[in-house]
Write a protein that holds these residues in place. Structure first.
Motif: not given
Length: 209
Positions: A22, A25-26, A38, A42, A45-46, A79, A96
């Motif tokens: 995470d 990626l951030l 990117y 994210i 994933r979430y 973000l 994250m």
């Protein structure tokens, strides 16, 4: 309750980044504002966690989908300034996942979702990452072009009605000119979308971009 499936999770550009943490990626998201992949990773994933939290709080599936999209738009803008580590120690002070849960809770409590009848957003038609980048691209269009595109796409107005509205606002644009403005607006809109977003959602070949 069924959690929606997002086909972009299977795109090679997205799958190639799944191994990143995470934090990585951030960092990549913040360092590469012209890339959309990117944020999309994210999101993939979430999205199940965020959707589950929202679905339990929304009164209808349509409102849940719209709040889900609005929440991800809020997350997208937040973000850019997010820092998960303490500046002194360099240690991660927030995960994250915890941050996203906090953001989701904030949006559930603060965003006033319109009635089901007033919502024209379709989660199946426009995934939240694509929506975020289209909104960003729209914001970069000249005001008149942006207005013409929105009237055509959001309100489904005819070229004659758009021209009449613009003339009433003092813009001397004939109906036959509206079509040209629309084409120019769509072209500019597509041009301002990140090339990887066009590849992920429209199937464009990155090599040709």
């Amino acid at each position: 309750m069924q959690i929606p499936h997002f086909p972009e999770a299977n795109h090679p550009l997205v799958k190639s980044l799944f191994h990143h943490s995470d934090h990585e990626l951030l960092t990549l998201f913040q360092q590469n504002p012209d890339a959309g992949k990117y944020f999309t990773v994210i999101f993939c994933r979430y999205s199940p966690i965020v959707y589950t939290l929202i679905r339990h709080s929304a009164r209808s599936p349509v409102q849940a989908d719209y709040l889900f999209a609005l929440t991800w738009r809020h997350i997208y803008y937040e973000l850019g300034g997010l820092n998960l580590t303490a500046s002194e120690s360099g240690e991660e002070t927030l995960t994250m996942q915890n941050w996203l849960i906090n953001m989701t809770a904030f949006c559930i409590n603060e965003i006033k979702v319109p009635s089901t009848e007033a919502i024209h957003y379709s989660l199946q038609a426009t995934s939240p990452p694509l929506w975020c980048y289209v909104q960003q691209a729209l914001d970069q269009l000249p005001p008149v072009l942006r207005l013409i595109v929105l009237m055509a796409q959001t309100f489904h107005w005819s070229e004659t009605r758009i021209a009449a509205y613009l003339q009433a606002e003092g813009e001397a644009i004939a109906p036959n000119e509206v079509a040209n403005f629309l084409q120019e607006g769509y072209r500019m809109l597509e041009d301002k979308l990140p090339t990887d977003i066009r590849a992920i959602y429209f199937g464009e070949d990155l090599a040709q971009s």
